[in-house]
Design a protein around this motif. Structure first.
Motif, PDB file in Angstrom:
ATOM      1  N   VAL A 167       0.866  -1.176   0.000  1.00 33.09           N
ATOM      2  CA  VAL A 167       0.000   0.000   0.000  1.00 33.09           C
ATOM      3  C   VAL A 167       0.909   1.234   0.000  1.00 33.09           C
ATOM      4  CG1 VAL A 167      -1.862   1.247   1.145  1.00 33.09           C
ATOM      5  CG2 VAL A 167      -1.728  -1.250   1.347  1.00 33.09           C
ATOM      6  N   ALA A 168       0.683   2.132  -0.922  1.00 33.09           N
ATOM      7  CA  ALA A 168       1.552   3.301  -1.084  1.00 33.09           C
ATOM      8  C   ALA A 168       1.513   4.210   0.137  1.00 33.09           C
ATOM      9  CB  ALA A 168       1.137   4.080  -2.330  1.00 33.09           C
ATOM     10  N   HIS A 169       2.544   5.056   0.218  1.00 31.22           N
ATOM     11  CA  HIS A 169       2.625   6.131   1.214  1.00 31.22           C
ATOM     12  C   HIS A 169       2.691   5.575   2.635  1.00 31.22           C
ATOM     13  CE1 HIS A 169       1.802   8.640  -2.188  1.00 31.22           C
ATOM     14  NE2 HIS A 169       0.595   8.131  -2.345  1.00 31.22           N
ATOM     15  N   GLY A 170       3.604   4.642   2.860  1.00 34.75           N
ATOM     16  CA  GLY A 170       3.756   4.041   4.171  1.00 34.75           C
ATOM     17  C   GLY A 170       4.898   4.638   4.981  1.00 34.75           C
ATOM     18  N   ILE A 171       5.279   3.929   6.018  1.00 36.63           N
ATOM     19  CA  ILE A 171       6.339   4.336   6.940  1.00 36.63           C
ATOM     20  C   ILE A 171       7.690   4.092   6.267  1.00 36.63           C
ATOM     21  CG2 ILE A 171       7.383   3.821   9.181  1.00 36.63           C
ATOM     22  CD1 ILE A 171       4.449   2.647   9.834  1.00 36.63           C
ATOM     23  N   SER A 172       8.605   5.016   6.402  1.00 37.83           N
ATOM     24  CA  SER A 172       9.917   4.815   5.805  1.00 37.83           C
ATOM     25  C   SER A 172      10.736   3.836   6.646  1.00 37.83           C
ATOM     26  CB  SER A 172      10.676   6.140   5.683  1.00 37.83           C
ATOM     27  OG  SER A 172      11.146   6.576   6.949  1.00 37.83           O
ATOM     28  N   LEU A 173      11.613   3.112   5.990  1.00 34.19           N
ATOM     29  CA  LEU A 173      12.489   2.177   6.695  1.00 34.19           C
ATOM     30  C   LEU A 173      13.356   2.912   7.708  1.00 34.19           C
ATOM     31  CD1 LEU A 173      13.672  -0.675   7.054  1.00 34.19           C
ATOM     32  CD2 LEU A 173      15.242  -0.151   5.158  1.00 34.19           C
ATOM     33  N   ALA A 174      13.834   4.091   7.351  1.00 36.55           N
ATOM     34  CA  ALA A 174      14.679   4.855   8.276  1.00 36.55           C
ATOM     35  C   ALA A 174      13.926   5.206   9.554  1.00 36.55           C
ATOM     36  CB  ALA A 174      15.190   6.124   7.595  1.00 36.55           C
ATOM     37  N   GLU A 175      12.671   5.634   9.429  1.00 38.08           N
ATOM     38  CA  GLU A 175      11.871   5.951  10.608  1.00 38.08           C
ATOM     39  C   GLU A 175      11.626   4.710  11.463  1.00 38.08           C
ATOM     40  OE1 GLU A 175       8.612   9.268   9.881  1.00 38.08           O
ATOM     41  OE2 GLU A 175       8.511   7.705   8.346  1.00 38.08           O
ATOM     42  N   ALA A 176      11.326   3.599  10.807  1.00 38.48           N
ATOM     43  CA  ALA A 176      11.020   2.369  11.543  1.00 38.48           C
ATOM     44  C   ALA A 176      12.224   1.852  12.305  1.00 38.48           C
ATOM     45  CB  ALA A 176      10.496   1.305  10.581  1.00 38.48           C
ATOM     46  N   THR A 177      13.386   1.829  11.670  1.00 40.82           N
ATOM     47  CA  THR A 177      14.575   1.329  12.365  1.00 40.82           C
ATOM     48  C   THR A 177      14.970   2.255  13.508  1.00 40.82           C
ATOM     49  OG1 THR A 177      15.978   2.354  10.661  1.00 40.82           O
ATOM     50  CG2 THR A 177      15.471   0.012  10.402  1.00 40.82           C
ATOM     51  N   ALA A 178      14.834   3.547  13.314  1.00 45.91           N
ATOM     52  CA  ALA A 178      15.175   4.485  14.389  1.00 45.91           C
ATOM     53  C   ALA A 178      14.291   4.261  15.604  1.00 45.91           C
ATOM     54  CB  ALA A 178      15.042   5.921  13.891  1.00 45.91           C
ATOM     55  N   ALA A 179      12.995   4.032  15.390  1.00 43.83           N
ATOM     56  CA  ALA A 179      12.086   3.809  16.513  1.00 43.83           C
ATOM     57  C   ALA A 179      12.351   2.476  17.189  1.00 43.83           C
ATOM     58  CB  ALA A 179      10.639   3.869  16.020  1.00 43.83           C
ATOM     59  N   LEU A 180      12.609   1.438  16.409  1.00 38.11           N
ATOM     60  CA  LEU A 180      12.837   0.116  16.989  1.00 38.11           C
ATOM     61  C   LEU A 180      14.096   0.063  17.846  1.00 38.11           C
ATOM     62  CD1 LEU A 180      11.793  -2.259  14.068  1.00 38.11           C
ATOM     63  CD2 LEU A 180      10.639  -1.983  16.261  1.00 38.11           C
ATOM     64  N   ARG A 181      15.085   0.891  17.547  1.00 41.13           N
ATOM     65  CA  ARG A 181      16.290   0.907  18.386  1.00 41.13           C
ATOM     66  C   ARG A 181      15.971   1.263  19.829  1.00 41.13           C
ATOM     67  NH1 ARG A 181      18.489   3.582  13.743  1.00 41.13           N
ATOM     68  NH2 ARG A 181      19.711   2.092  12.536  1.00 41.13           N
ATOM     69  N   GLY A 182      14.896   1.983  20.037  1.00 45.60           N
ATOM     70  CA  GLY A 182      14.511   2.342  21.388  1.00 45.60           C
ATOM     71  C   GLY A 182      13.996   1.182  22.213  1.00 45.60           C
ATOM     72  N   CYS A 183      13.712   0.045  21.567  1.00 45.35           N
ATOM     73  CA  CYS A 183      13.233  -1.129  22.300  1.00 45.35           C
ATOM     74  C   CYS A 183      14.350  -1.833  23.052  1.00 45.35           C
ATOM     75  CB  CYS A 183      12.593  -2.132  21.334  1.00 45.35           C
ATOM     76  SG  CYS A 183      11.223  -1.505  20.362  1.00 45.35           S
ATOM     77  N   ARG A 184      15.573  -1.618  22.641  1.00 49.36           N
ATOM     78  CA  ARG A 184      16.706  -2.420  23.116  1.00 49.36           C
ATOM     79  C   ARG A 184      16.921  -2.337  24.620  1.00 49.36           C
ATOM     80  NH1 ARG A 184      21.582  -1.256  18.798  1.00 49.36           N
ATOM     81  NH2 ARG A 184      20.589  -2.152  16.946  1.00 49.36           N
ATOM     82  N   ASP A 185      16.620  -1.215  25.203  1.00 50.37           N
ATOM     83  CA  ASP A 185      16.935  -1.013  26.618  1.00 50.37           C
ATOM     84  C   ASP A 185      15.798  -1.382  27.559  1.00 50.37           C
ATOM     85  OD1 ASP A 185      19.452  -0.018  25.895  1.00 50.37           O
ATOM     86  OD2 ASP A 185      18.660   2.017  25.652  1.00 50.37           O
ATOM     87  N   ASP A 186      14.704  -1.918  27.044  1.00 46.10           N
ATOM     88  CA  ASP A 186      13.559  -2.245  27.884  1.00 46.10           C
ATOM     89  C   ASP A 186      13.551  -3.735  28.193  1.00 46.10           C
ATOM     90  OD1 ASP A 186      11.076  -2.692  29.067  1.00 46.10           O
ATOM     91  OD2 ASP A 186      10.074  -1.178  27.844  1.00 46.10           O
ATOM     92  N   PRO A 187      13.781  -4.131  29.446  1.00 44.83           N
ATOM     93  CA  PRO A 187      13.824  -5.554  29.783  1.00 44.83           C
ATOM     94  C   PRO A 187      12.497  -6.270  29.609  1.00 44.83           C
ATOM     95  CG  PRO A 187      13.861  -4.221  31.775  1.00 44.83           C
ATOM     96  CD  PRO A 187      14.023  -3.277  30.625  1.00 44.83           C
ATOM     97  N   ARG A 188      11.409  -5.519  29.477  1.00 42.85           N
ATOM     98  CA  ARG A 188      10.096  -6.141  29.285  1.00 42.85           C
ATOM     99  C   ARG A 188       9.740  -6.343  27.812  1.00 42.85           C
ATOM    100  NH1 ARG A 188       6.766  -2.214  33.158  1.00 42.85           N
ATOM    101  NH2 ARG A 188       8.303  -0.806  32.244  1.00 42.85           N
ATOM    102  N   PHE A 189      10.635  -5.952  26.923  1.00 45.52           N
ATOM    103  CA  PHE A 189      10.408  -6.161  25.494  1.00 45.52           C
ATOM    104  C   PHE A 189      10.628  -7.642  25.178  1.00 45.52           C
ATOM    105  CE2 PHE A 189      12.168  -5.802  21.018  1.00 45.52           C
ATOM    106  CZ  PHE A 189      10.930  -5.645  20.425  1.00 45.52           C
ATOM    107  N   MET A 190       9.522  -8.351  24.895  1.00 43.25           N
ATOM    108  CA  MET A 190       9.579  -9.802  24.754  1.00 43.25           C
ATOM    109  C   MET A 190       9.965 -10.262  23.363  1.00 43.25           C
ATOM    110  SD  MET A 190       6.243 -10.933  26.979  1.00 43.25           S
ATOM    111  CE  MET A 190       6.696 -12.668  26.990  1.00 43.25           C
ATOM    112  N   GLY A 191       9.705  -9.450  22.370  1.00 42.08           N
ATOM    113  CA  GLY A 191      10.085  -9.902  21.050  1.00 42.08           C
ATOM    114  C   GLY A 191       9.474  -9.110  19.921  1.00 42.08           C
TER     115      GLY A 191
END
Length: 309
Positions: A241-265
């Motif tokens: 579907v056109a006009h979606g989330i950019s890969l750069a935005e998605a990877t930048a946001a996902l990096r913030g998950c790394r420091d949360d011990p409750r992030f299961m997967g």
């Protein structure tokens, strides 16, 4: 235990019968063959890649039964890994596999508290068999996880409502039917439609969802349909579907998950290797996985990938 010290188990969820184009069934095997486990090991994780569940339509009575049987097996495979404290990367498969992935994680977490889920997708995936014209199971997993739909999907482990409406956040939706929106609106699910994401920024929307699940849930995860990304970055999916989330935005946001011990997967679905000429989308999937599950710093590259679970 911080995230980098947890074992990371890759779970191959080989199912395509829930989608119109079943080529996504081969996604996990293609991604592993192209170096997914090694990329995560190079990013500092102890990786195990021996858990695989595959659908078997020859043993089922129809399409819905195929998906029900598959998700029962997937949930049973995920449960001991999550219960043992491992972090998971689930590689789908069509998005119907989310029923099994998150049912297994919810069951593991149930004694501690509720499971939160951030769902990144161009679609709402909130149909039931009664509301779906196509009757495609990959359009039903969110309804099932919320406790709506056929019992074979909703009653895994003998209980329904694996995700509470207030602990579900959908980001990037831009293609959906009215019945799906009516159900989600009636339940009070927070949806960041693509218009809002474009206006506010994906990282801001993701951060709002993370704050809520982090504050209210015993554990949480991310389910990402590749069609949530812009097709310019990830074209090899069955329903772009056109006009979606950019890969750069998605990877930048996902990096913030790394420091949360409750992030299961992290679950990544709907990659179709049969359409991935040149491997552009496979590289995007690896970038997403490393962003959310890798480790920065001097330890990166020190771990090794192992084939066993």
């Amino acid at each position: 235990m911080d995230q980098a010290r947890k074992p990371l188990h890759i779970v191959s969820a080989a199912v395509g019968e829930g989608a119109g184009d079943s080529g996504c069934k081969y996604a996990a095997s293609a991604l592993l063959a192209s170096g997914m486990a090694q990329a995560l090991a190079d990013a500092g994780r102890e990786v195990h890649a021996g858990t695989a569940v595959a659908s078997d339509p020859l043993q089922a009575s129809d399409r819905m039964d195929t998906i029900a049987r598959f998700n029962h097996a997937l949930a049973e495979a995920v449960l001991p890994l999550a219960r043992g404290g491992a972090q998971l990367l689930v590689l789908g498969g069509d998005h119907s596999c989310a029923i099994g992935s998150w049912s297994g994680m919810a069951q593991a977490l149930r004694p501690q508290g509720p499971l939160g889920l951030i769902w990144i997708d161009a679609h709402l995936d909130a149909h039931t068999p009664d509301s779906s014209e196509s009757n495609a199971p990959h359009g039903m997993p969110l309804a099932a996880l919320l406790g709506h739909g056929c019992a074979a999907f909703t009653q895994l482990f003998g209980w329904s409502g694996k995700i509470r409406p207030e602990h579900l956040f959908i980001i990037g939706a831009r293609s959906y039917e009215s019945a799906e929106r009516i159900l989600l609106d009636s339940l009070g699910v927070r949806v960041f439609f693509m218009e809002e994401v474009a206006r506010e920024g994906f990282e801001s929307c993701f951060a709002q969802a993370r704050e809520k699940v982090g504050a209210e849930c015993a554990g949480w995860g991310v389910s990402m349909d590749i069609d949530g990304l812009d097709p310019l970055d990830a074209p090899a999916t069955g329903t772009p579907v056109a006009h979606g989330i950019s890969l750069a935005e998605a990877t930048a946001a996902l990096r913030g998950c790394r420091d949360d011990p409750r992030f299961m997967g992290l679950e990544i679905v709907e990659y179709n290797p049969l359409h991935d000429f040149g491997g552009k989308t496979a590289r995007a999937v690896r970038a997403l996985a490393v962003a959310g599950l890798g480790q920065d710093g001097p330890a990166a590259g020190a771990a090794a990938a192992t084939p066993g679970a």
